[in-house]
Structure formats: structure tokens, C-alpha cells
Enzyme design. Structure first.
Site, PDB file in Angstrom:
ATOM      1  N   CYS A   2       0.823  -1.209   0.000  1.00 30.30           N
ATOM      2  CA  CYS A   2       0.000   0.000   0.000  1.00 30.30           C
ATOM      3  C   CYS A   2       0.862   1.266   0.000  1.00 30.30           C
ATOM      4  CB  CYS A   2      -0.864   0.027   1.242  1.00 30.30           C
ATOM      5  SG  CYS A   2      -1.842  -1.441   1.482  1.00 30.30           S
ATOM      6  N   ARG A  27       4.863   0.251  -6.288  1.00 28.79           N
ATOM      7  CA  ARG A  27       4.900  -0.548  -5.063  1.00 28.79           C
ATOM      8  C   ARG A  27       3.979  -1.760  -5.137  1.00 28.79           C
ATOM      9  NH1 ARG A  27       6.447   2.703  -0.393  1.00 28.79           N
ATOM     10  NH2 ARG A  27       5.108   1.407   0.867  1.00 28.79           N
ATOM     11  N   TRP A  74      -3.136  -2.684  -1.436  1.00 27.06           N
ATOM     12  CA  TRP A  74      -2.732  -4.045  -1.797  1.00 27.06           C
ATOM     13  C   TRP A  74      -3.443  -4.932  -0.789  1.00 27.06           C
ATOM     14  CZ3 TRP A  74       0.236  -8.246   0.061  1.00 27.06           C
ATOM     15  CH2 TRP A  74       0.787  -9.082  -0.928  1.00 27.06           C
ATOM     16  N   ASN A 100      -1.825   2.162   5.827  1.00 22.16           N
ATOM     17  CA  ASN A 100      -0.875   1.103   5.453  1.00 22.16           C
ATOM     18  C   ASN A 100      -0.626   0.267   6.697  1.00 22.16           C
ATOM     19  OD1 ASN A 100      -0.609   2.354   3.016  1.00 22.16           O
ATOM     20  ND2 ASN A 100       1.558   2.884   3.233  1.00 22.16           N
ATOM     21  N   GLY A 101      -0.535  -1.051   6.548  1.00 21.86           N
ATOM     22  CA  GLY A 101      -0.252  -1.911   7.705  1.00 21.86           C
ATOM     23  C   GLY A 101      -1.434  -2.804   8.028  1.00 21.86           C
ATOM     24  N   GLU A 481      19.899 -15.627  -8.455  1.00 20.97           N
ATOM     25  CA  GLU A 481      19.361 -14.303  -8.791  1.00 20.97           C
ATOM     26  C   GLU A 481      18.871 -14.277 -10.245  1.00 20.97           C
ATOM     27  OE1 GLU A 481      18.286 -11.735  -7.544  1.00 20.97           O
ATOM     28  OE2 GLU A 481      18.539 -10.085  -8.940  1.00 20.97           O
ATOM     29  N   LYS A 485      15.097 -13.341 -11.268  1.00 24.68           N
ATOM     30  CA  LYS A 485      14.764 -12.236 -12.173  1.00 24.68           C
ATOM     31  C   LYS A 485      13.861 -12.724 -13.296  1.00 24.68           C
ATOM     32  CE  LYS A 485      15.371  -9.445 -10.468  1.00 24.68           C
ATOM     33  NZ  LYS A 485      16.008  -9.158  -9.229  1.00 24.68           N
ATOM     34  N   GLU A 488      10.282 -13.522 -11.956  1.00 23.27           N
ATOM     35  CA  GLU A 488       9.402 -12.445 -11.512  1.00 23.27           C
ATOM     36  C   GLU A 488       8.953 -11.520 -12.627  1.00 23.27           C
ATOM     37  OE1 GLU A 488      10.920 -10.164  -8.207  1.00 23.27           O
ATOM     38  OE2 GLU A 488      12.864  -9.904  -9.118  1.00 23.27           O
ATOM     39  N   HIS A 504      22.906 -34.625  -8.628  1.00 26.13           N
ATOM     40  CA  HIS A 504      22.089 -35.083  -7.506  1.00 26.13           C
ATOM     41  C   HIS A 504      20.599 -34.907  -7.797  1.00 26.13           C
ATOM     42  CE1 HIS A 504      25.729 -35.636  -5.246  1.00 26.13           C
ATOM     43  NE2 HIS A 504      26.106 -34.413  -5.593  1.00 26.13           N
ATOM     44  N   LYS A 603       6.842  -3.782  -4.393  1.00 25.71           N
ATOM     45  CA  LYS A 603       8.237  -3.341  -4.314  1.00 25.71           C
ATOM     46  C   LYS A 603       8.764  -3.440  -2.895  1.00 25.71           C
ATOM     47  CE  LYS A 603      12.047  -1.604  -5.839  1.00 25.71           C
ATOM     48  NZ  LYS A 603      12.929  -2.556  -6.537  1.00 25.71           N
TER      49      LYS A 603
HETATM   50  O1  M6R Z   1      13.798  -3.843  -0.037  1.00 21.57           O
HETATM   51  P1  M6R Z   1      14.501  -5.147   0.169  1.00 21.57           P
HETATM   52  O2  M6R Z   1      15.845  -5.203  -0.473  1.00 21.57           O
HETATM   53  O3  M6R Z   1      14.560  -5.546   1.615  1.00 21.57           O
HETATM   54  O4  M6R Z   1      13.585  -6.213  -0.565  1.00 21.57           O
HETATM   55  C1  M6R Z   1      13.863  -7.588  -0.519  1.00 21.57           C
HETATM   56  C2  M6R Z   1      13.023  -8.331  -1.524  1.00 21.57           C
HETATM   57  O5  M6R Z   1      11.669  -8.149  -1.271  1.00 21.57           O
HETATM   58  C3  M6R Z   1      13.338  -7.904  -2.966  1.00 21.57           C
HETATM   59  O6  M6R Z   1      14.687  -8.037  -3.270  1.00 21.57           O
HETATM   60  C4  M6R Z   1      12.513  -8.751  -3.958  1.00 21.57           C
HETATM   61  O7  M6R Z   1      12.933 -10.078  -3.934  1.00 21.57           O
HETATM   62  C5  M6R Z   1      12.592  -8.181  -5.368  1.00 21.57           C
HETATM   63  N1  M6R Z   1      11.329  -8.368  -6.007  1.00 21.57           N
HETATM   64  C6  M6R Z   1      13.627  -8.839  -6.192  1.00 21.57           C
HETATM   65  O8  M6R Z   1      13.675  -8.373  -7.488  1.00 21.57           O
END
Ligand code: M6R
Length: 608
Positions: A2, A27, A74, A100-101, A481, A485, A488, A504, A603
Site C-alpha cells: 500500500c 509498489r 494491496w 498502510n499496515g 538471482e 529475475k 518475476e 544429484h 516493491k
Molecule cells: O527492499 P529489500 O531489499 O529488503 O527487498 C527484498 C526483496 O523483497 C526484494 O529483493 C525482492 O525479492 C525483489 N522483487 C527482487 O527483485
């Protein structure tokens, strides 16, 4: 998750609030709404889906007024719907609240209010706040909010207006960030600086359990016990241009291209080449203990966790410190036993990740000292720490983290180097590392120069529904990673594996329809990675290799090769990750995905 933007000033509030909501879109959200106040009149509109729909809805409406509140939601309690969108209101439609929260005791409060005859209009936890504030209001809105704060458990960042308290917005915070923005034309409050950076870079951070009454000319911060707090403004280094696309089709691509600059910013003013020792002012408050530290725990989530995982190898290479890495979300389930003088380093782009904050609090309780590697200045994580390093990567708008990852690797390498030089690392090694770091921005630029080649590779394989990413040692986390990427932003299923694990199990998956991205720089793992590629080729699996320039053996073997310049072993991840980011970006482009706002993702993950 949010987002909140509020405005009280001399200007028309509606366009400012809509613009702020657009800046919060990254976000992640499913609905949005705003309420604008004009004297004792409040007009409120809410809409499901994109901000553009809300904008369409309000454009034809008379919404006069120079103060108001707006929100991107959200869904947590209740499905995404217009009824559940914020602002939420009381029965008499006097109070309008954005939140928010999560209010954890909302169920009990709701039952009690229902017994008292309140008819709820939504399934949200937020609506209880509107009814409670309404019941406490006797002309002083801040006081009504303060009394409500005393009744609720959980987390909140709140923005509240009241029909009979015109020209003011009351905001309050517990566990969810809120920042007041100060400009010549009035005041803003936002959950995130990017929502208001177009209008001001002068900010004041609201702290835990504080509330503020914000008017066009002033703001008054107070505690939950009604004690007045004076706090001066800070200047944020982000500019309006940082949050624009500047000709790029997506923020993700823009941020990938910013990486040479990102590394320079993380290094700026921190290198002492002659001594082979970096300077890190932010850790000086704990330096005497830190330099003797022998046990360190790196915690983070998602991409930041993969940066921590690379850093673990770098700490092992450059220092004598026993370094452990942990997923913040798993951390609290462990029985923790920290040796004396243990430091936990929390790594986070947003500085607001709830799991990371929870891991820090648990570690603090058990006696660990806390450091942060954080991008957002003044964020909750940075405030929890005893010292730390800011990334200075600028705002990262694309939900998929890219530039922040290389920035985290840069700052963590500086930390390892500094500690290593106070332990056994020689002057020669220190100087060599600093020279190599200085050369990195240009080398990243060289990798970016292959973008059209990488785009062509993505075009060849984007139809494949399963991908594998392999690496060893420093580049094992890069395999993880790379897979994250791709998942996502393109929604392609991908797995990252330590290449030694192939036999394995995962080798059973190999077939001509499953590409493998093999990260194989010329380092001590090279021969072993070559064997893995042989095994995949023998089973007719296509291989995309990320290899060091001029590596003939890899060229002869792999179907496609993306070359990276030669660099010290422990810096290869910073170059190898760039092709992974570009492959993910271009696959997502060919699949016509919503690249900057992938489905279901947010985000900043501010709930556990
Ligand atoms: O703001 P942060 O670095 O703590 O966020 C951690 C993860 O939520 C963030 O890296 C998330 O995995 C991204 N979507 C990766 O691209």
C-alpha cells in the site's frame, strides 16, 4: 504494497494526489482512492485496478479543495473491491482514513463496535479506525487519533481528515513509514519519498508511535503521550529526474543501464587507493568492536539475500570473520546463539522489509550488534541499526531489483575489504581490490554494450517454459538471482542451482526444450563448470554461457555465449549478473509482460 500520499497547501489537491498515486504505482496495488476536502465538504472516490481508471473517474467530477488524502491498496483483509479500497469512512461520513499496515485486533474491535450498533461497509481492518476516530472526536482530530492509537494493536501508517476539522491532515505511524514533505506551496505526507520528490526534497521522518497535525503553513509532531516534538528537515538526494523514465520504455531497463553510475555512487568518496583501505564513515560509531569482530550474520530477503550470499564468499576470501548468511523470513524460527561481539548486517533496498526488521529485532534481543546496508535514507531498517552504509543507488522503481543488487555488492565488498585490511589482508591485495573496483563501472558498460546480442538470445529462447541457471562459489548466488529475475518479470519457471548439485537430481530435467544459463567466468571453478556444460550438451540441452572474454573452450561448447571482461574472481558476480538481468528483461518484453509491475508482487514488502 500500500502507498500513502497526502497534501495540505495552497494548490488544488486533486492533481497533486493523482500524480502522487502514479508515483506509488510501482509498489504494487489492486485498487486506489482519494478524498479531497473543501471547508466542511469532502468528496471521495475509489476505484478498482489502475490509477488511470481512478483518474478517469475523478476527472469529470468537481473536486475542489486544497487538502486531501490518497491511497493505493494491496489487499490483505478482504478482496480487492471498491468497498474495500481506501479511504475508509465512518457511518456519518465525517472521518476519512487511509491506512498502510495491519490492525491485528480489528476483529475484537469490530465485534464491540457492531454491538454498539455500527454497521460496517467493508471487510477491511481499516474501517474500525474510522469508527473509533469518529467516536473519540470532540473537535480535536489529533486527540481522537491518539486515543484510537491507544486501542489498536498492529502496524499502521495513517492519514486522516475530518469534515469538522478542515484544512488539516492528521497522520500517525507505528511500524509503517511516513515522511512529511515541506515546500513553499504547502506540506505533503507520503509513505515513500518518490511520491512527492517532484515537489520537494525537504523532508522530516515521522518516528515510531508519533503523530503529526499537518496544515498548509506548519506541522506539529507529537508522541502518543501528547508530548510535542521539534524536528528539523533533512534534504534527500533524490531528484524528480530520478523517478522519470528519461526515454527508456521501462524503469527496469533504465535501472539496468544506470549500473555503471550506481557503482560509482557507491564508491564515491570511499576509496583510499594508496592504503588499499576504504573509508566508511557510517560504521565508525561501532568501529572499535567491529574491527575485532569474528562472527558475522548477513540477513536479507529476495535479491538482497542473494547479494548477502555472494558477500559471504567475499568475507571468507578477504577477512578472518566467520560469516553466516540467513533468510530473514526464516531467521526467527532458529535457536540463536551468538558468540560475543557478533554483528548482524541487515541488507535491504527499501529499508522497510518486515521480515528483515523482525530478524534484526530478534538478533538484538539475543545480544548481536546491528549494521545496515540500505538504500533508502532514514528508513526503518536504517534507524534500527548501530551503524551502516548507505548504497546511494537512487530510487529503484522497477519492482524487480537490479541496480540495487550491484550497489549492495559494491558496499559489502568495501566493508569486507576494510575489515580484511585490519586483519590479514596485505597492502598489495588491498590496492589490487580497490583498482579492480574502480575499473568496474567501465566493465559494466562493456557488458551493457552487448544488449542487442542478449536480446537476440532472449528471442531465441523466450518460448521455453523452463530454464535452469547454474553457477559455483561466487556465482552460485548469481544463478539464484538470474532465475529469480526471469521468474518475476517474465513468469517463466526457472531454477537456480549450485552446478555441483546437477548430478544429484536436476540433470533429469535436461532436454532440448530447456535452456541452461551457465555462469562460467575464468576462475578457480572454470574446469568444473566446463564439465557441467559437457554433461548438459551430451543430453542435448541448449546452453547459454556467461563467460570471460576470449574463452575458446566455452565458445566451442555452448550454443550462445555472452562475454564479460576479465576481473578479480570475487568481483565476477557484478558483471555476470548484468546478462541475467537483460535476459529476464527481454524475455518479459517478448512475452508482453507488465515488466515494471509484475503480477502479485510489491516493491516494498512491509508485512511478514
Ligand atoms: O527492499 P529489500 O531489499 O529488503 O527487498 C527484498 C526483496 O523483497 C526484494 O529483493 C525482492 O525479492 C525483489 N522483487 C527482487 O527483485
Amino acid at each position: 504494497m500500500c502507498g500513502i500520499i497526502c497534501y495540505v497547501g495552497q494548490k488544488d489537491a486533486k492533481p497533486i494526489l493523482i500524480e502522487g498515486l502514479k508515483r506509488l504505482e510501482y509498489r504494487g496495488y489492486d485498487s486506489a482512492g482519494l478524498a479531497v476536502q473543501d471547508g466542511n465538504e469532502i468528496s471521495c472516490y475509489r476505484e478498482l485496478g489502475k490509477i488511470a481508471s481512478l483518474e478517469g473517474l475523478v476527472n469529470g467530477q468537481p473536486m475542489e479543495g486544497t487538502s486531501g488524502i490518497a491511497h493505493t491498496r494491496w489487499a490483505t483483509h478482504g478482496e480487492p473491491s471498491v468497498q474495500n479500497a481506501h479511504p475508509q469512512r465512518d457511518q456519518a461520513e465525517n472521518v476519512f482514513v487511509i491506512h498502510n499496515g495491519i490492525i491485528e485486533n480489528y476483529h475484537l474491535l469490530k465485534k464491540r463496535l457492531e454491538k454498539e450498533g455500527v454497521a460496517f461497509q467493508s471487510e477491511t481492518d481499516t474501517e474500525v479506525l474510522a469508527h473509533l476516530i469518529s467516536s473519540h472526536f470532540d473537535g480535536d482530530l489529533a486527540d481522537a487519533v491518539r486515543k484510537t492509537m491507544g486501542q489498536v494493536e498492529g502496524t499502521f501508517g495513517l492519514g486522516v481528515i475530518h469534515r469538522h476539522a478542515p484544512d488539516q491532515v492528521v497522520v500517525a505511524r507505528r511500524g509503517s513509514p511516513l515522511i512529511i514533505g515541506v515546500s513553499d506551496d504547502g506540506h505533503f505526507v507520503a509513505s515513500d519519498v518518490s511520491a512527492m520528490v517532484r515537489y520537494t526534497n525537504k523532508v522530516v521522518h515521522l518516528q515510531e508511535n508519533e503523530l503529526a497535525t499537518v496544515t498548509a503553513d506548519d506541522f506539529f509532531i507529537s508522541t502518543a503521550q501528547a508530548q510535542r516534538i521539534e524536528r528539523s528537515t533533512e534534504t534527500v538526494e533524490w531528484s524528480a529526474e530520478d523517478v522519470e523514465l528519461n526515454g527508456f520504455p521501462h524503469y527496469m531497463l533504465k535501472e539496468i543501464y544506470e549500473q555503471p553510475h550506481t557503482i560509482k555512487n557507491a564508491l564515491r568518496g570511499r576509496l583510499e587507493p594508496g592504503e588499499g583501505v576504504p573509508k566508511l564513515g557510517g560504521i565508525m560509531p561501532v568501529w572499535e568492536d567491529l574491527k575485532n569482530c569474528r562472527h558475522m550474520v548477513l540477513v536479507a530477503c529476495g535479491t538482497s539475500f542473494y547479494a548477502a550470499s555472494v558477500a559471504k564468499y567475499i568475507f571468507e576470501k578477504l577477512t578472518e570473520i566467520d560469516t553466516e548468511v540467513g533468510l530473514a523470513s526464516e531467521f526467527r524460527y532458529r535457536k540463536l546463539n551468538f558468540p560475543p561481539n557478533t554483528f548482524m548486517v541487515a541488507i535491504s533496498q527499501s529499508g522497510e522489509t518486515a521480515d528483515t526488521l523482525a530478524a534484526m529485532k530478534e538478533a538484538k534481543r539475543k545480544g548481536a550488534r546491528l549494521l545496515g546496508v540500505v538504500n533508502v535514507v532514514g528508513s526503518s531498517i536504517s534507524r534500527e541499526t548501530d551503524g551502516g552504509i548507505y548504497n546511494h543507488a537512487g530510487p529503484e522503481i522497477g519492482v524487480a531489483s537490479t541496480k540495487n543488487f550491484v550497489s549492495q555488492l559494491t558496499t559489502l565488498t568495501l566493508l569486507a575489504l576494510l575489515l580484511g585490511r585490519h586483519q590479514n589482508l596485505s597492502l598489495t591485495e588491498g590496492v589490487r581490490a580497490i583498482r579492480a573496483l574502480e575499473a568496474l563501472p567501465e566493465q559494466v558498460r562493456e557488458v551493457l554494450g552487448q544488449a542487442s546480442h542478449i536480446e537476440a538470445i532472449a528471442e531465441k529462447y523466450y518460448h521455453c517454459t523452463n530454464w535452469l541457471f547454474l553457477g559455483r562459489k561466487y556465482n552460485y548466488p548469481i544463478a539464484l538471482e538470474g532465475a529469480l529475475k526471469l521468474k518475476e518479470v517474465s513468469y517463466i519457471h526457472a531454477e537456480g542451482y549450485a552446478a555441483g548439485e546437477m548430478k544429484h537430481g536436476p540433470i533429469a530435467l535436461i532436454n532440448p526444450e530447456m535452456p541452461t544459463v551457465a555462469v562460467i567466468p575464468k576462475d578457480e571453478m572454470h574446469e568444473k563448470m566446463l564439465s557441467n556444460i559437457h554433461e548438459i550438451k551430451s543430453r542435448k540441452g541448449p546452453v547459454i554461457a556467461i563467460a570471460t572474454q576470449g574463452d575458446e573452450k566455452v565458445r566451442d561448447l555452448a550454443d550462445d555465449v555472452i562475454e564479460i571482461p576479465h576481473v578479480l574472481d570475487f568481483l565476477t558476480p557484478m558483471l555476470a549478473v548484468i546478462p541475467c538481468q537483460l535476459l529476464a528483461y527481454y524475455c518479459a518484453k517478448f512475452l508482453e509482460r507488465d515488466i515494471d509491475k509484475p503480477r502479485n508482487l510489491a516493491k516494498s514488502v512491509t508485512v511478514e
